[in-house]
Design an enzyme around this catalytic site. Structure first.
Site, PDB file in Angstrom:
ATOM      1  N   TYR A 160      10.044  -7.418 -13.654  1.00  0.00           N
ATOM      2  CA  TYR A 160      10.434  -7.235 -12.253  1.00  0.00           C
ATOM      3  C   TYR A 160       9.413  -6.397 -11.495  1.00  0.00           C
ATOM      4  CZ  TYR A 160      13.454  -6.063  -8.274  1.00  0.00           C
ATOM      5  OH  TYR A 160      13.992  -5.888  -7.013  1.00  0.00           O
ATOM      6  N   LYS A 164       7.215  -7.640  -8.179  1.00  0.00           N
ATOM      7  CA  LYS A 164       7.257  -7.011  -6.857  1.00  0.00           C
ATOM      8  C   LYS A 164       5.912  -6.388  -6.487  1.00  0.00           C
ATOM      9  CE  LYS A 164      11.462  -8.060  -5.705  1.00  0.00           C
ATOM     10  NZ  LYS A 164      11.685  -9.103  -4.673  1.00  0.00           N
TER      11      LYS A 164
END
Length: 256
Positions: A160, A164
């Site tokens: 993750y 991002k």
């Protein structure tokens, strides 16, 4: 100059992805309250239909386009319907995305790649398809919803966080590609109280989070929506290629 027009979106048309719940829903409603007509995208038709009804009750126009943002044909339809039914396209909020923790010894490479793709590729593709329409309308603005995970080093968030971080850097680079007519920025939300977070928010975890948050509360979807409104508005007309942290002042991981 009068202050209020700086935050008006009168005459603007926005696409918001992941608009059925949480941050996306709050963004769509706030943009509409500021005067924009809104195209809502999410997987669940009933969710975006409900948001569309709220927007129409404000006197604004809204369309609800259900589908998977990972499907390019869905994105093509979303943009085409927005321009055809709402008249133009000037604002884009790329909110769809996300992922949970991952064990780097167990997550297969293909699954890791899937997290990267979901958080980056739909945003890239929608920007690519939207910019010509924004230019035709005289200009536009894009806001990508990232995460504070992009700048934190923490256990079990390699997928993750990498996704991002890639979204942030793509934001910076596309701002160079598409200026001056189209502004592209990102927001890094901290811990936001949403339905998705609720199952993990035990009383003990909440207290630890509050203790490490200088503002003294967890974020609400409207906190992010307000920042999105700012970055979409004329008030931010000299801001592009930037990543804005909206996190209550937290400077280290507080989800444990």
């Amino acid at each position: 100059m009068s202050t209020l027009p700086l935050f008006s979106l009168a005459g603007q048309v926005a696409i918001v992805t992941g608009a059925g719940r949480g941050i996306g829903r709050a963004c769509a409603l706030m943009l509409a309250e500021a005067g924009a007509d809104v195209a809502l995208a999410a997987r669940t038709q009933a969710d975006i239909d409900a948001v569309a009804a709220q927007i129409r009750s404000m006197g604004r126009k809204a369309i609800a386009v259900a589908g998977d943002v990972n499907d390019e044909a869905t994105l093509e339809t979303l943009v085409a319907r927005t321009v055809a039914e709402l008249g133009k396209l000037t604002l884009l909020v790329n909110n769809a995305g996300g992922a949970g923790p991952n064990d780097p010894l167990k997550m297969p490479g293909a699954e890791f790649a899937g997290v990267l793709a979901w958080n980056v590729v739909p945003a890239y593709t929608l920007i690519q398809k939207s910019v010509p329409h924004m230019r035709a309308a005289g200009g536009g603005a894009v806001v990508n919803i990232s995460s504070v995970a992009a700048r934190y080093a923490q256990k079990y968030f390699s997928a993750y966080s990498a996704a991002k971080a890639a979204l942030n850097q793509m934001t910076r680079n596309l701002a160079q590609d598409f200026g001056p007519g189209v502004r592209i920025n990102a927001i890094e939300p901290g811990t936001i109280e949403t339905e998705a977070l609720a199952p993990y928010l035990t009383p003990e975890r909440r207290q630890r989070m509050l203790a490490s948050t200088p503002i003294g509360r967890l974020g609400q979807p409207e906190d992010i929506a307000a920042a999105v409104l700012f970055l979409c508005s004329p008030a931010a007309s000299w801001i592009t290629g930037k990543v804005l942290g909206v996190d209550g002042g937290v400077e280290a991981p507080n989800f444990s």
